[in-house]
Motif scaffolding. Structure first.
Motif, PDB file in Angstrom:
ATOM      1  N   ALA A 101       0.817  -1.215   0.000  1.00 21.40           N
ATOM      2  CA  ALA A 101       0.000   0.000   0.000  1.00 21.40           C
ATOM      3  C   ALA A 101       0.851   1.265   0.000  1.00 21.40           C
ATOM      4  CB  ALA A 101      -0.938   0.010   1.200  1.00 21.40           C
ATOM      5  N   SER A 102       0.478   2.201  -0.854  1.00 19.90           N
ATOM      6  CA  SER A 102       1.096   3.527  -0.822  1.00 19.90           C
ATOM      7  C   SER A 102       0.373   4.433   0.162  1.00 19.90           C
ATOM      8  CB  SER A 102       1.044   4.164  -2.221  1.00 19.90           C
ATOM      9  OG  SER A 102       1.808   3.423  -3.142  1.00 19.90           O
ATOM     10  N   MET A 103      -0.930   4.169   0.349  1.00 20.37           N
ATOM     11  CA  MET A 103      -1.726   4.994   1.239  1.00 20.37           C
ATOM     12  C   MET A 103      -2.769   4.128   1.944  1.00 20.37           C
ATOM     13  SD  MET A 103      -4.040   8.383   0.318  1.00 20.37           S
ATOM     14  CE  MET A 103      -2.619   9.232  -0.417  1.00 20.37           C
ATOM     15  N   VAL A 104      -2.969   4.391   3.229  1.00 17.77           N
ATOM     16  CA  VAL A 104      -4.026   3.743   4.007  1.00 17.77           C
ATOM     17  C   VAL A 104      -5.038   4.821   4.364  1.00 17.77           C
ATOM     18  CG1 VAL A 104      -4.616   2.528   6.134  1.00 17.77           C
ATOM     19  CG2 VAL A 104      -2.503   1.955   4.918  1.00 17.77           C
ATOM     20  N   HIS A 105      -6.291   4.646   3.911  1.00 15.09           N
ATOM     21  CA  HIS A 105      -7.334   5.657   4.098  1.00 15.09           C
ATOM     22  C   HIS A 105      -8.088   5.506   5.409  1.00 15.09           C
ATOM     23  CE1 HIS A 105      -7.837   7.053  -0.316  1.00 15.09           C
ATOM     24  NE2 HIS A 105      -6.753   6.289  -0.270  1.00 15.09           N
ATOM     25  N   SER A 106      -7.917   4.407   6.109  1.00 15.09           N
ATOM     26  CA  SER A 106      -8.862   4.034   7.165  1.00 15.09           C
ATOM     27  C   SER A 106      -8.244   3.940   8.562  1.00 15.09           C
ATOM     28  CB  SER A 106      -9.493   2.695   6.801  1.00 15.09           C
ATOM     29  OG  SER A 106      -8.485   1.739   6.445  1.00 15.09           O
ATOM     30  N   VAL A 140      -0.977   8.218   5.242  1.00 17.90           N
ATOM     31  CA  VAL A 140      -2.175   7.747   5.945  1.00 17.90           C
ATOM     32  C   VAL A 140      -3.209   8.856   6.038  1.00 17.90           C
ATOM     33  CG1 VAL A 140      -0.879   6.045   7.277  1.00 17.90           C
ATOM     34  CG2 VAL A 140      -1.292   8.295   8.251  1.00 17.90           C
ATOM     35  N   LEU A 141      -4.471   8.425   6.036  1.00 17.76           N
ATOM     36  CA  LEU A 141      -5.608   9.319   6.234  1.00 17.76           C
ATOM     37  C   LEU A 141      -6.353   8.869   7.484  1.00 17.76           C
ATOM     38  CD1 LEU A 141      -7.106   9.459   2.606  1.00 17.76           C
ATOM     39  CD2 LEU A 141      -5.270  10.862   3.569  1.00 17.76           C
ATOM     40  N   ILE A 142      -6.903   9.811   8.203  1.00 17.52           N
ATOM     41  CA  ILE A 142      -7.760   9.495   9.340  1.00 17.52           C
ATOM     42  C   ILE A 142      -9.192   9.342   8.830  1.00 17.52           C
ATOM     43  CG2 ILE A 142      -8.732  10.350  11.508  1.00 17.52           C
ATOM     44  CD1 ILE A 142      -6.110  11.883  11.942  1.00 17.52           C
ATOM     45  N   GLN A 143      -9.800   8.215   9.132  1.00 20.41           N
ATOM     46  CA  GLN A 143     -11.201   8.030   8.752  1.00 20.41           C
ATOM     47  C   GLN A 143     -12.090   8.650   9.817  1.00 20.41           C
ATOM     48  OE1 GLN A 143     -12.425   4.052   7.769  1.00 20.41           O
ATOM     49  NE2 GLN A 143     -14.590   4.612   7.637  1.00 20.41           N
ATOM     50  N   ARG A 189      -1.725  12.633   5.723  1.00 21.98           N
ATOM     51  CA  ARG A 189      -2.032  13.321   4.463  1.00 21.98           C
ATOM     52  C   ARG A 189      -3.436  13.894   4.396  1.00 21.98           C
ATOM     53  NH1 ARG A 189      -0.576  15.404   1.290  1.00 21.98           N
ATOM     54  NH2 ARG A 189      -0.385  14.400  -0.745  1.00 21.98           N
ATOM     55  N   GLY A 190      -4.295  13.542   5.377  1.00 15.44           N
ATOM     56  CA  GLY A 190      -5.622  14.131   5.340  1.00 15.44           C
ATOM     57  C   GLY A 190      -6.676  13.266   5.989  1.00 15.44           C
ATOM     58  N   LEU A 191      -7.919  13.422   5.506  1.00 12.75           N
ATOM     59  CA  LEU A 191      -9.073  12.769   6.105  1.00 12.75           C
ATOM     60  C   LEU A 191      -9.889  12.012   5.064  1.00 12.75           C
ATOM     61  CD1 LEU A 191     -10.399  15.725   8.322  1.00 12.75           C
ATOM     62  CD2 LEU A 191      -8.858  13.867   9.027  1.00 12.75           C
ATOM     63  N   MET A 192     -10.597  10.998   5.540  1.00 12.41           N
ATOM     64  CA  MET A 192     -11.515  10.212   4.700  1.00 12.41           C
ATOM     65  C   MET A 192     -12.827  10.033   5.438  1.00 12.41           C
ATOM     66  SD  MET A 192     -12.957   6.893   4.385  1.00 12.41           S
ATOM     67  CE  MET A 192     -12.031   5.359   4.468  1.00 12.41           C
ATOM     68  N   THR A 193     -13.917   9.950   4.678  1.00  9.76           N
ATOM     69  CA  THR A 193     -15.190   9.577   5.287  1.00  9.76           C
ATOM     70  C   THR A 193     -16.057   8.843   4.286  1.00  9.76           C
ATOM     71  OG1 THR A 193     -16.912  10.363   6.799  1.00  9.76           O
ATOM     72  CG2 THR A 193     -16.672  11.574   4.736  1.00  9.76           C
ATOM     73  N   VAL A 194     -17.057   8.152   4.822  1.00  7.97           N
ATOM     74  CA  VAL A 194     -18.147   7.547   4.059  1.00  7.97           C
ATOM     75  C   VAL A 194     -19.414   8.197   4.573  1.00  7.97           C
ATOM     76  CG1 VAL A 194     -19.384   5.433   3.489  1.00  7.97           C
ATOM     77  CG2 VAL A 194     -16.904   5.361   3.857  1.00  7.97           C
ATOM     78  N   ALA A 195     -20.223   8.755   3.693  1.00 10.38           N
ATOM     79  CA  ALA A 195     -21.451   9.408   4.141  1.00 10.38           C
ATOM     80  C   ALA A 195     -22.364   8.394   4.821  1.00 10.38           C
ATOM     81  CB  ALA A 195     -22.167  10.050   2.959  1.00 10.38           C
ATOM     82  N   ASP A 221       0.998  19.035   5.366  1.00 10.05           N
ATOM     83  CA  ASP A 221       0.904  17.939   4.397  1.00 10.05           C
ATOM     84  C   ASP A 221      -0.495  17.337   4.320  1.00 10.05           C
ATOM     85  OD1 ASP A 221       3.560  18.075   3.601  1.00 10.05           O
ATOM     86  OD2 ASP A 221       4.245  16.664   5.135  1.00 10.05           O
ATOM     87  N   ALA A 222      -1.351  17.696   5.255  1.00 10.03           N
ATOM     88  CA  ALA A 222      -2.701  17.119   5.302  1.00 10.03           C
ATOM     89  C   ALA A 222      -3.622  17.883   4.361  1.00 10.03           C
ATOM     90  CB  ALA A 222      -3.237  17.145   6.723  1.00 10.03           C
ATOM     91  N   THR A 223      -3.585  17.507   3.096  1.00  5.02           N
ATOM     92  CA  THR A 223      -4.354  18.210   2.069  1.00  5.02           C
ATOM     93  C   THR A 223      -5.363  17.303   1.355  1.00  5.02           C
ATOM     94  OG1 THR A 223      -2.634  17.710   0.429  1.00  5.02           O
ATOM     95  CG2 THR A 223      -2.453  19.812   1.601  1.00  5.02           C
ATOM     96  N   ILE A 224      -5.360  16.019   1.673  1.00  5.25           N
ATOM     97  CA  ILE A 224      -6.201  15.075   0.941  1.00  5.25           C
ATOM     98  C   ILE A 224      -7.560  14.920   1.614  1.00  5.25           C
ATOM     99  CG2 ILE A 224      -6.490  12.631   0.339  1.00  5.25           C
ATOM    100  CD1 ILE A 224      -3.536  12.523  -0.280  1.00  5.25           C
ATOM    101  N   MET A 225      -8.601  15.016   0.809  1.00  2.00           N
ATOM    102  CA  MET A 225      -9.976  14.771   1.244  1.00  2.00           C
ATOM    103  C   MET A 225     -10.514  13.616   0.422  1.00  2.00           C
ATOM    104  SD  MET A 225     -13.194  17.414   1.175  1.00  2.00           S
ATOM    105  CE  MET A 225     -14.902  16.834   1.154  1.00  2.00           C
TER     106      MET A 225
END
Length: 258
Positions: A101-106, A140-143, A189-195, A221-225
Motif C-alpha cells: 500500500a502507498s496509502m491507508v485511508h482508514s 495515511v488518512l484518518i477516517q 495526508r488528510g481525512l476520509m469519510t463515508v457518508a 501535508d494534510a491536504t487530501i480529502m
C-alpha cells in the motif's frame, strides 16, 4: 485478446469513460480547475480487470481486504500502480499491508498507528540490511465517522468512536493526528469519510472539508480529502474532495461472494 476479454475491455472502457465524464462535468459545475484523483475500487474483481484498466490509463486502485489485496498486488507487481487500502484494518495485518500500500485511508485508532509504524520500521530496516533503497514513508488518512452528528437523535447521543463503518468522531481527530505525526515513517495526508446511510452526502462532505481545513493549519501535508463513491461523487466534488473511491460504476455489479 479472446472474445470474452475483448468484451470485458469494451465494457470497462465504456463504464470508465462514463464516470470520467461525470467527474469532468461535476468539476466544471463546481468551478474547480483540477478534477479529483479517481481511485478505482477493485475489491472482489480479478487482477485481469486491473490490468485492463491500467492499460486504459488508470494508476490508482483501492482494496479493502488484505488477503485479496496482497495476492492481487503480487500478481500485478510489474505494473506501475498505487494501491490504496480503504477497508477496516486489523493490527495484525499491518505488516502485510505496508508491503504493497502507498496509502491507508482508514486509520481510526492509536493501535493501528502503532502497528503501521512498527511494520514500516521493519520494512525499512530490512531494505537497509539488504542494500536496497528504502521505500517512501506510508501516507495515511484518518477516517472520520459523522454518523452520530447526522443521526436524527444525535443531540441525545454521547460522542464515541467505533461505529459500524469505522472512523473516529470529529472530537478525536486531533489526538489521532498527533499520534501519527509522532510516529516515524508515517505521513499524515488528510481525512476520509463515508457518508452515513440516510444522511445528505453534501452536508457530510462539507463537514469533512471543515475538519480538513482545521487539520491543515496544523499539518501542512494534510491536504487530501477522500470522499465520494459511485452514488455521491458529484456531492463530494462540490465539497472539495481531492480523491474519489469509485467501484461499481466502473467495474459493474460485484461478483457473488462465495
Amino acid at each position: 485478446m479472446t472474445a470474452s476479454v475483448e468484451d470485458r475491455a469494451h465494457d470497462l472502457r465504456t463504464r470508465l469513460e462514463s464516470v470520467q465524464q461525470r467527474i469532468a462535468d461535476a468539476t466544471e459545475k463546481a468551478g474547480r480547475k483540477q478534477a479529483p484523483q479517481l481511485i478505482v475500487v477493485s475489491k472482489f474483481f480479478p487482477a485481469s480487470d486491473v490490468q485492463i484498466l491500467h492499460e486504459l490509463g488508470m494508476t490508482d486502485f483501492g482494496e479493502n481486504k488484505d488477503q485479496e489485496a496482497a495476492a492481487k498486488s503480487a500478481e500485478l507487481s510489474d505494473l506501475n500502480v498505487r494501491w490504496h487500502f480503504i477497508g477496516q484494518l486489523q493490527s495484525n495485518k499491518a505488516k502485510s499491508v505496508v508491503r504493497y500500500a502507498s496509502m491507508v485511508h482508514s486509520v481510526d485508532r492509536a493501535s493501528i498507528v502503532n502497528a503501521l509504524g512498527k511494520a514500516m520500521a521493519r520494512e525499512i530496516a530490512a531494505a537497509e540490511e539488504a542494500g536496497e533503497p528504502a521505500r517512501p514513508d506510508l501516507e495515511v488518512l484518518i477516517q472520520v465517522d459523522f454518523g452520530e452528528e447526522f443521526s436524527p437523535d444525535h443531540d441525545a447521543t454521547p460522542a464515541s468512536s467505533g461505529a459500524q463503518r469505522g472512523g473516529v468522531v470529529p472530537q478525536e481527530i486531533a489526538a489521532l493526528a498527533a499520534a501519527i505525526s509522532e510516529t516515524q515513517h508515517l505521513t499524515l495526508r488528510g481525512l476520509m469519510t463515508v457518508a452515513p446511510l440516510g444522511a445528505e452526502p453534501g452536508k457530510v462532505f462539507d463537514r469533512l472539508r471543515e475538519e480538513l481545513d482545521g487539520l491543515n493549519r496544523l499539518y501542512p501535508d494534510a491536504t487530501i480529502m477522500s470522499a465520494g463513491m459511485s452514488h455521491d461523487l458529484e456531492a463530494a466534488i462540490e465539497s472539495g474532495a481531492t480523491h474519489l473511491r469509485i467501484g461499481s460504476d466502473v467495474l459493474g455489479p460485484r461478483p457473488a461472494v462465495r
